[in-house]
Every structure is written in C-alpha cells, then in structure tokens.
Scaffold this active site. Structure first.
Site, PDB file in Angstrom:
ATOM      1  N   GLU A  55     -22.983  50.063 -27.742  1.00  0.00           N
ATOM      2  CA  GLU A  55     -22.480  48.741 -28.125  1.00  0.00           C
ATOM      3  C   GLU A  55     -20.967  48.691 -27.970  1.00  0.00           C
ATOM      4  O   GLU A  55     -20.266  49.635 -28.362  1.00  0.00           O
ATOM      5  CB  GLU A  55     -22.852  48.434 -29.582  1.00  0.00           C
ATOM      6  CG  GLU A  55     -24.296  48.004 -29.715  1.00  0.00           C
ATOM      7  CD  GLU A  55     -24.846  48.272 -31.091  1.00  0.00           C
ATOM      8  OE1 GLU A  55     -24.767  49.440 -31.522  1.00  0.00           O
ATOM      9  OE2 GLU A  55     -25.351  47.329 -31.722  1.00  0.00           O
ATOM     10  N   ASP A 199     -24.597  28.636 -11.488  1.00  0.00           N
ATOM     11  CA  ASP A 199     -25.650  29.628 -11.705  1.00  0.00           C
ATOM     12  C   ASP A 199     -26.188  29.983 -10.320  1.00  0.00           C
ATOM     13  O   ASP A 199     -26.939  29.214  -9.717  1.00  0.00           O
ATOM     14  CB  ASP A 199     -26.734  29.015 -12.589  1.00  0.00           C
ATOM     15  CG  ASP A 199     -27.914  29.957 -12.799  1.00  0.00           C
ATOM     16  OD1 ASP A 199     -28.020  30.953 -12.059  1.00  0.00           O
ATOM     17  OD2 ASP A 199     -28.741  29.680 -13.685  1.00  0.00           O
ATOM     18  N   LYS A 228     -32.657  39.329  -7.473  1.00  0.00           N
ATOM     19  CA  LYS A 228     -33.273  38.427  -6.473  1.00  0.00           C
ATOM     20  C   LYS A 228     -32.715  38.767  -5.091  1.00  0.00           C
ATOM     21  O   LYS A 228     -32.993  39.849  -4.592  1.00  0.00           O
ATOM     22  CB  LYS A 228     -33.033  36.980  -6.894  1.00  0.00           C
ATOM     23  CG  LYS A 228     -33.758  36.644  -8.218  1.00  0.00           C
ATOM     24  CD  LYS A 228     -33.543  35.218  -8.653  1.00  0.00           C
ATOM     25  CE  LYS A 228     -34.363  34.954  -9.900  1.00  0.00           C
ATOM     26  NZ  LYS A 228     -33.612  34.268 -10.947  1.00  0.00           N
TER      27      LYS A 228
HETATM   28  N1  DSN Z   1     -38.223  32.939 -12.486  1.00  0.00           N
HETATM   29  C1  DSN Z   1     -37.072  32.564 -11.706  1.00  0.00           C
HETATM   30  C2  DSN Z   1     -37.457  32.046 -10.378  1.00  0.00           C
HETATM   31  O1  DSN Z   1     -38.493  32.454  -9.888  1.00  0.00           O
HETATM   32  O2  DSN Z   1     -36.758  31.243  -9.801  1.00  0.00           O
HETATM   33  C3  DSN Z   1     -36.231  31.626 -12.445  1.00  0.00           C
HETATM   34  O3  DSN Z   1     -36.097  32.030 -13.762  1.00  0.00           O
END
Ligand code: DSN
Length: 417
Positions: A55, A199, A228
């Site tokens: 922390e 975002d 992603k």
């Molecule tokens: N679950 C993500 C997506 O697939 O775009 C967004 O939170």
C-alpha cells in the site's frame, strides 16, 4: 502440458485451466477487447510478487519489505510515461471502471454534471449508466452519433455541452469503429469550461503505436485498460498532467483502493516494454488493416456496418433484416468456433440482452499472425453461419472444421500445449 505443481495440488482447477487453454487455441477470439498476453507477461503475473502488500507508492509504503516493489512500480511508471509521452502515470488500477472511478473522484464533486457518449451508441457503463456508480454519484448527460453517418456528431456534442455546462466531458468508447477527434473535444471542453477525460481502454495500443490520434497532450486525464489492444495483463492505468498527479494518486490510494496487485503491476511493466518495440507498432497497424479487410469481406457478403466500415480494431455488424438477433448470432457463431459478442447498434430496436448487432474485432487474431487473406476467409465463414441461422448442423460442422484449420495454421502458446 498442464502445470505439474498445480495438477498435483488441485487437479480440478488445473484441468479447467487446461480446457480454457484448449478453447483459446482452437477458437477464433474475435471479441475486440480480448487478446493473448505474452508468455513473459503471464510469467510476471504468476510470480511471487502476489505475496506482498505494498500500500502506498514507491518510497512511501505503509509496510516494510517493499524495496523490490518500489523498483518494480517505478519501472512500470517510467515505462508508461515514456510509452504515452505523459507527465504522470498511476499503474495500480485493477480495472478500467476503477480507473474512471478514481479519475472522477479526483476531478469532480458528488452531483457534478458529466457529458459522455450514450451507452447504446458505443459508450461505456462507467460513463454515466444510471445503475453504475457514475450515474448515481454524478449527473450524467449524453451525446450520440449522427443518425445518417453514425459517426460522432461534434456539433451536437457542442450544442449539448453548451446547454448542460458539464464539469467533465468524457470521450472514448467501447463500441465505436471510427477515429475520435480528441482535438475537437478539447475545443468543445474549452468553450464550456469543462475538464476533458479520454477513456482509451479500447484503442490504447493504437494510441501507443501512433496509429490513432493521441489524446494525452489534450486531456486533463486519460484512463485505459492494459489488456485489450495493449496486450498486457488484465488491469488499468491513469495518465495525467503533472498538475493532477498528486490528486490522481490520492484518489487511487487511499481513495478507492488499498493494496495494489503487485504481480499484475509487474506484468504491466513487461507489457509497456513490449509496446515500445518496432514489432508492436507494426502489430497495431496490422490490427487496423485486418479490421478493414474483415469489414470489406462482410460488406461483400451483404452485411451493413455501423458507419459503413472501420478505422480501428473493431466493427459493428447490423443484423436488422437478417432474421437473427445479435445474441442468437453470437451463440450460433460460437458453436462454429467463432467467438464474438452481441452488441447494440445505434437506436437498436432490441434490448441490450438481445441486440441487433455483433462487434467483431481483430486484435487477438492479429496476435496469432493472421493477415488480410485470413480476414477475407473469416468474413465468409461468419456470413455462412449467420445466413444459415444455425438451422443446419452440417453448416456449423463445416465452418468449425475450417476454423480448426485456421487455428492449427496460426497456433498460440504452442510451447504449453
Ligand atoms: N468489457 C469491455 C468491452 O468488451 O468493451 C468494456 O468494459
């Protein structure tokens, strides 16, 4: 081969992981927010770093024994700052929604107005959905896409912003296939005296590689996931201007979380290093080329796409008039080994649980090494399954066989088969 230690200790979990590995190896992962992390990233995520509380921040921890953790976190921060050319980075966030929560907590007071993209036009639930914290603690207002072009209507964003006078404008989306004009958003925010948050959870890899306009110099705060298009471990980060650094850090800890996941944080550091390579830049360019090839193939097969195509890693396929909902299309495609998600399209007549669209994307297939030729083939396979609506088992079986051939030709994690 299964992890021998895990197999010995817990064969049920070991076998489930093994089955998931096989699923990932033998299906086409086309959910645009999913990807295959590198072996190095997964090694850091599965390391002894899971054993420690840390922390606080480097040099300012609440527990002893954090020397190594300080070095790891500083490395991740420095790499993130260099990768995104940002003044400041907080790399402790666990999810994208949490990153937005911390950012709002820093920028806003309870009840402040935010202006963001409608969820059913491609926005995200943490941008003001009524039953998400963002819609409960703040007062959300929305902009959408133009009904004809199905692209963000910037004049409408300005008109709504003038009327609403939000404290914060949120730009960024989960299901928008076009370039986002962050410069225009900055102008709109300046005109109404609002903060601007981008975002970039979806397009983060494209931004890092210079394949999408960069919001970092234009926004007070930028939030993102790391798993992603960035292809790192499941997690998130916040980038901000120096003047917001202390406020953002305080919002993350002690504001909304305590002990950071240091094993994941180390894996982020690995992913940031990978993202600085020439190969990563070429990978991002290929994601876009592949998405455009897939879009072209689907158009040739008679599908309509939201906005007519794509500039990024995903597309929204309209199923209205095809006699099948998004949900049934996704379920049927899965039977053939093609994994996509159902998705609303702008002004969808069906509910979010049913939907009139699917949202295929190319980041994971591109990681496998597939290129335009494979995308054309996959477009035809998708069309074949959807046109048949799952009515003939032999069609599913034939497509499944072609999917397996593709997966065999472009293996993933072959060293752990
Ligand atoms: N679950 C993500 C997506 O697939 O775009 C967004 O939170």
């Amino acid at each position: 081969m299964m992890n021998a230690t895990l197999l010995q200790a817990d064969h049920e979990v070991a076998r489930l992981i093994d089955r998931e590995l096989e699923r990932q190896q033998t299906t086409l992962m086309m959910i645009p927010s999913e990807n295959y992390a590198s072996r190095a990233t997964m090694a850091a995520a599965g390391s002894v770093l899971t054993n420690k509380y840390a922390e606080g921040y480097p040099g300012k921890r609440y527990y002893n024994g954090c020397e190594i953790y300080d070095a790891i976190e500083q490395l991740a921060i420095d790499r993130a700052k260099e990768l995104f050319r940002a003044d400041h980075a907080n790399v402790q966030l666990v999810t994208g929604t949490q990153a937005n929560m911390a950012a709002y907590f820093a920028l806003l007071e309870k009840g402040d107005r935010i202006l963001s993209m409608r969820l059913d036009h491609g926005g995200h639930l943490s941008h003001g959905r009524s039953n998400n914290f963002s819609g409960v603690w703040y007062e959300p207002h929305f902009y959408g896409v133009d009904p004809d072009t199905e692209r963000i209507d910037y004049d409408n964003v300005l008109a709504v912003a003038r009327e609403v006078r939000p404290k914060l404008i949120v730009t960024g989306a989960s299901a928008y296939p076009r370039i986002i004009d962050f410069k225009r958003f900055r102008e709109i925010a300046d005109e109404v005296g609002a903060y601007l948050l981008a975002d970039i959870a979806h397009i983060v890899g494209l931004v890092a590689a210079g394949s999408h306009p960069d919001p970092v110099p234009l926004c007070e705060v930028v939030t993102s996931t790391t798993h992603k298009t960035l292809r790192g471990p499941r997690g998130a980060l916040i980038l901000c201007r120096q003047e917001w650094a202390a406020k953002i850090d305080e919002s993350v800890f002690p504001g909304i979380q305590a002990g950071p996941l240091m094993h994941i944080l180390a894996a982020k550091a690995v992913a940031f290093k990978e993202a600085q390579s020439f190969g990563f830049r070429e990978y991002q360019r290929q994601i876009i080329r592949n998405a455009q090839a897939l879009a072209q193939s689907l158009l040739e097969e008679g599908f309509e796409l939201v906005s007519g195509g794509t500039d990024n890693h995903l597309m929204l396929v309209k199923l209205i008039g095809k006699g099948i909902s998004g949900r049934d299309a996704a379920d049927t495609l899965e039977r053939a080994g093609i994994v996509v998600n159902k998705n609303t399209i702008p002004n969808d007549p069906l509910s979010p649980a049913e939907t009139s669209g699917i949202r295929p994307g190319t980041p994971a297939l591109t990681t496998r090494g597939m290129r335009e030729q494979e995308m054309h083939r996959i477009g035809k396979l998708i069309a074949r399954v959807i046109e048949d609506k799952g009515e003939h088992e032999e069609v599913i079986a034939e497509v499944r066989k072609e999917v397996l051939d593709l997966c065999d030709a472009f293996p993933i994690y072959h060293d752990i088969i």
